[in-house]
Motif scaffolding. Structure first.
Motif, PDB file in Angstrom:
ATOM      1  N   ILE A 134       0.660  -1.042  -0.125  1.00  0.00           N
ATOM      2  CA  ILE A 134      -0.099   0.059   0.105  1.00  0.00           C
ATOM      3  C   ILE A 134       0.824   1.134   0.034  1.00  0.00           C
ATOM      4  N   ILE A 135       1.978   1.212   0.776  1.00  0.00           N
ATOM      5  CA  ILE A 135       2.736   2.317   1.027  1.00  0.00           C
ATOM      6  C   ILE A 135       3.388   2.536  -0.424  1.00  0.00           C
ATOM      7  N   GLN A 190       2.454   2.302  -3.326  1.00  0.00           N
ATOM      8  CA  GLN A 190       1.432   2.511  -4.244  1.00  0.00           C
ATOM      9  C   GLN A 190       1.289   4.238  -4.050  1.00  0.00           C
ATOM     10  N   ALA A 191       1.756   4.714  -3.080  1.00  0.00           N
ATOM     11  CA  ALA A 191       1.332   5.919  -2.400  1.00  0.00           C
ATOM     12  C   ALA A 191       2.301   7.133  -3.223  1.00  0.00           C
TER      13      ALA A 191
END
Lengths: 242, 242, 242, 242, 242, 242
Positions: free
Chosen positions: B137-138, B140-141
């Motif tokens: 998720i990180i 993807q940021a």
């Protein structure tokens, strides 16, 4: 040898349009034989607008629903068979189950679509899925009509119900239907008796499109505008995980 | 442009062999770059045989486990990186999480494999999966290390835990590893410290092979002898349902 | 006073062998009366090999299956009663349910074994369990055939299905069958029509043996080679927690 | 050789009385060594009555709670150790976890009791259970303090929370505490600060008694007046199913 | 225009008293029309004490149960209708279902109460709930007896089963019945055949009262002594969240 | 005495607008004090458009996000407090938790809104909900800052996540926001950095409106165009079931 085929088991005569119309149109376009079995016309429970016209009989409603469904199926490119088992409540005698087994054996579908396994708003829906699965199991049995070709293990998918969370339905598969959206929309518009649902299911397709896009990631080239959500019930067998 | 890659996040240094060795060997054979990150060596909790030798220290056990894992990775065709975070209990500081984010960014994996989301026998396992997902998720940021290429949405799979039902792990994907089974077995045999598991995981592969065969149906041509089971956590996005 | 008894409710005529053969042999050895009720012969859905022989009729298949089951039951030391209700699909009329109630009343079982409560591959299985539970409830009712001795609250266990995780079956009880494994294996070998399952269920017994060993801990003296997994459905009442 | 022992991990200093007092008294009576570890005194969140007295400090509340718990433990026959980690919120540093590991190693418990795995009313409770399980896993690891005797696989039970259904807690085991009820009630009455709960937990014991009776069946000779409910988390391994 | 009404669908003739007696008395007091439909008398499965009297016949038991239920309903202020469908097992033919649809149409209930959706101790209970929901769905269908006034979407609640956790029943709604408790207790005392349950359900009401108090918080002025727990099955629609 | 108040705990600075903007505007209109606590600005993970502008720093992004959120809060009529804890990953030290406890004590909210308890796409979201619940529990404890007024038991609701089914979020409460929709839409349009979500959440409001209408039934007079879905986590206590 015959080409691929797909089967849709629809509790009422409009369900396959709202819920699987994109899948039908897309696979038809890709060369599949596409068949829909409607267990009922939805004549009692899903034809409110027709009943309000007055001067209605159950036979008139069924005829109107049948005609709508046939036009929609025609637009989508699907064959449609009506078992006329009644709705609200749907009841499926073993003879009807066996007719569905015959359809499996004859069609040899590559995959099967039906309703969610739970639906507190509509008990006909989970029954349709139950029957779709039970017929599939019987069609696999070598001792049923020995000599006929048995079916393999076509994946079973639950298409999207009206209120997904209440139905404990989880979309683990998004189908990109962008290229056939116009066709699905035209099929939807055949459903004169449920016009209030046209925009509803258009919004569903847009939301699922956004979600599908997110699930391939913003780095993916593919542009998705419209999608249908499916819950795959049966495991996948594959040679690659990507 | 670079080819495809896959990532395995392994709590202890042997997990990737038992649980994903077939996937690694198969995708390597098919041209993937394959990378394994071992969060710990399993030096305290999964090295009983080594400890019983006597004259052992934690550093000796770690060295022995590292050497076994490297040999297995070599046979499977995988790069392996050890974060040496300790086990029983595994603890993952944010620095280690960020190292994993870097791996995602650098590798750009097409899919990710890690542990089941629950495991009452081993709390290091679900933590490893949690970290694998959080790092994804990180990665993807856009605001994390702006300028770097973000990752898309690589599918996440949970590989098979030791006692599947207790872990509420459900195999919705079977990977046919028949053609690389010999390679996986050779990698398994590098794990001298856990010889009691060699036959156990050979039987697992045979059972999953039988089940995979059943899930494609007896009419399918493909012969499957050995398989690995995976639980796909993230939805699939597809253009065809068959 | 009569000794203890156990009851197995088997959807098809081979299920009790694969799934509960160890429990039967072990309790028989320990002095139990052991009884199996087969709701069907599995003649349509679980006799593929027989049907492929050619020149087959449903009666011939049933006779062959009956003979196999009787031989297996004989080896295990079980009485067996066949209700011949048909399979794929199994249907259980109330008369058959009441026959099962009579069995409960007559046998007064100390515990009951049947199928998992869900099985997407086989709808006959959960139906058998449903019927086993419903008959138990009726057998407890004082108003059913007043004057007969009612049954108490025999624990109900679900034995192991073919694909456990898909069936949401969780083994919370492992039965050590090491001392009767040879007997179970001989009973398994009576199932000439399903030879492909012999090794499959031998591996199941070995895997459950390893897991049972793990669940008593490495410090325990007991050596376990083979085990059967069960899901206890009903609560235990006890005077000690160890 | 030492006798059997049991371990209770209690988030606050009164939990072990309401929830496991019967199990402690009963096993003590049966010759067990019984030990309770209280992670906190419940000084902030479970001492409302004390705080309302006025002139209170956190140290005074802790002292009062400690004294109550010690008296109750004394009545039940338990050793009690206080880790004084604070409550609302409870936080468990790794040093405290390791102290709990030491307790496992030293005590070698035959089974372990702690809180439900979920409790929306009290986050200290599931944390206590998590820690009880994590310490158990570490105590099993041969690489933790090599040379010490590792623990086996003592069964883990969750005792009854205040609002069971909200906690998704399911009693799969009923312990008959009829013969030690008076002792438990006396221990309960040590909890002067929570007098409103005395009758509440007396009713709990009566209800569980009725349910336990029902779950052995009306034909059973055993008379049960009071019971405690437990959710067994870990599988049982057995040589008999009755 | 007519006032508000409520409907209770009770599997056996005493269930509505134990499980919903407070709701009936309270809403009656508040001006509701209150109606109970008993699907059976519980003559076989819930009349043990009557059967033990000797000289009993099924008709005598039904008459006694009917008389008890009528007296209890009278005290609570409810109309009661008996469908006499038999129990252990309850079976509901479509004619009975349609009678229930008629009741919905005639009564136009503001809400509906029935059993939990699962009950491993009693299969009649979930069937009653299923039928209550199915009849509600049919009563909403414009094509069922066109011309009649359809029903809206009355909320459906599951009242409290005997062993809540085993039934996977979760009380998300507590009804304060303090002001009508005496009435409920008097109704309970009509159930001469099940005297052992009087205190049991009194304790249930007290426990739910304590829990209700806790769920409004100690700062709330309202004093609650007795409550009934309900699981609301259908979503609420509201103009305020407090 | 002060009027009613509501509290929203938002992981990132825009969440409260998409997910609870209607509830805020509606309750503000009805006289509530409305307060939002933003744990982070979403500066790393939810500001992709800003980062793509170039010449950006984390401080500039935070400032821009803060300004957007303040304008939106102003339109909705909410106070907003920013804890600036960072995102992707969000981490909540105990000091921040205690600040949130202070907010509870000071505000005395009648109800609380936060994120779903699971979100595989965003681990900051369930952490925010966890913290919102933990702070509520601490704020109830008499031993926390004795002398302050404790809070009661304000109901907790989870507002709608982006992909509801993946989050296992179930809307059991629909809030009619038709009369404040224009206000919510204007607040949404403050989120310049996430313009792609404007139409998405407009469609969400329309779909929930249709569903809310269905859940009050077609016979209800109330017309609902737009709604927000909520999952109530804590039980309701009531004096009437309709």
């Amino acid at each position: 040898m015959a080409g691929k085929a797909m089967l849709v088991v629809s509790a009422h005569s409009a369900d396959f349009v709202w819920r699987a119309g994109g899948a039908i149109a897309l696979h038809k376009k890709n060369g599949y034989r596409t068949k829909v079995v409607c267990l009922s016309f939805g004549e009692r429970g899903e034809s409110a607008k027709l009943w309000r016209k007055g001067e209605m009989t159950i036979e008139k409603v069924k005829a109107a629903r049948k005609e709508e469904a046939e036009r929609a199926a025609d637009i989508l490119g699907a064959e449609v068979e009506f078992l006329d088992l009644g709705d609200y409540p749907l009841r499926v005698p073993d003879e009807a189950l066996m007719r569905l087994v015959d359809v499996y054996r004859e069609l040899q579908p590559a995959f099967v679509l039906s309703h969610s396994q739970k639906d507190p708003y509509n008990f006909d829906h989970p029954l349709a899925m139950h029957v779709a699965q039970e017929a599939r199991i019987i069609a696999q049995a070598e001792g049923h009509n020995p000599g006929q070709k048995v079916v393999g293990a076509p994946p079973v998918y639950a298409f999207e119900p009206h209120q997904t969370e209440q139905c404990e339905w989880m979309p683990n598969t998004f189908l990109d239907i962008t290229e056939v959206w116009d066709t699905k929309r035209r099929a939807i518009e055949c459903m004169a008796g449920q016009e209030h649902l046209w925009e509803y299911y258009t919004r569903v397709a847009l939301q699922r499109g956004v979600q599908a896009k997110r699930n391939i990631g913003i780095t993916a080239a593919r542009d998705i505008q419209y999608a249908e959500g499916y819950q795959r019930i049966t495991p996948a067998v594959t040679g690659e995980l990507a």
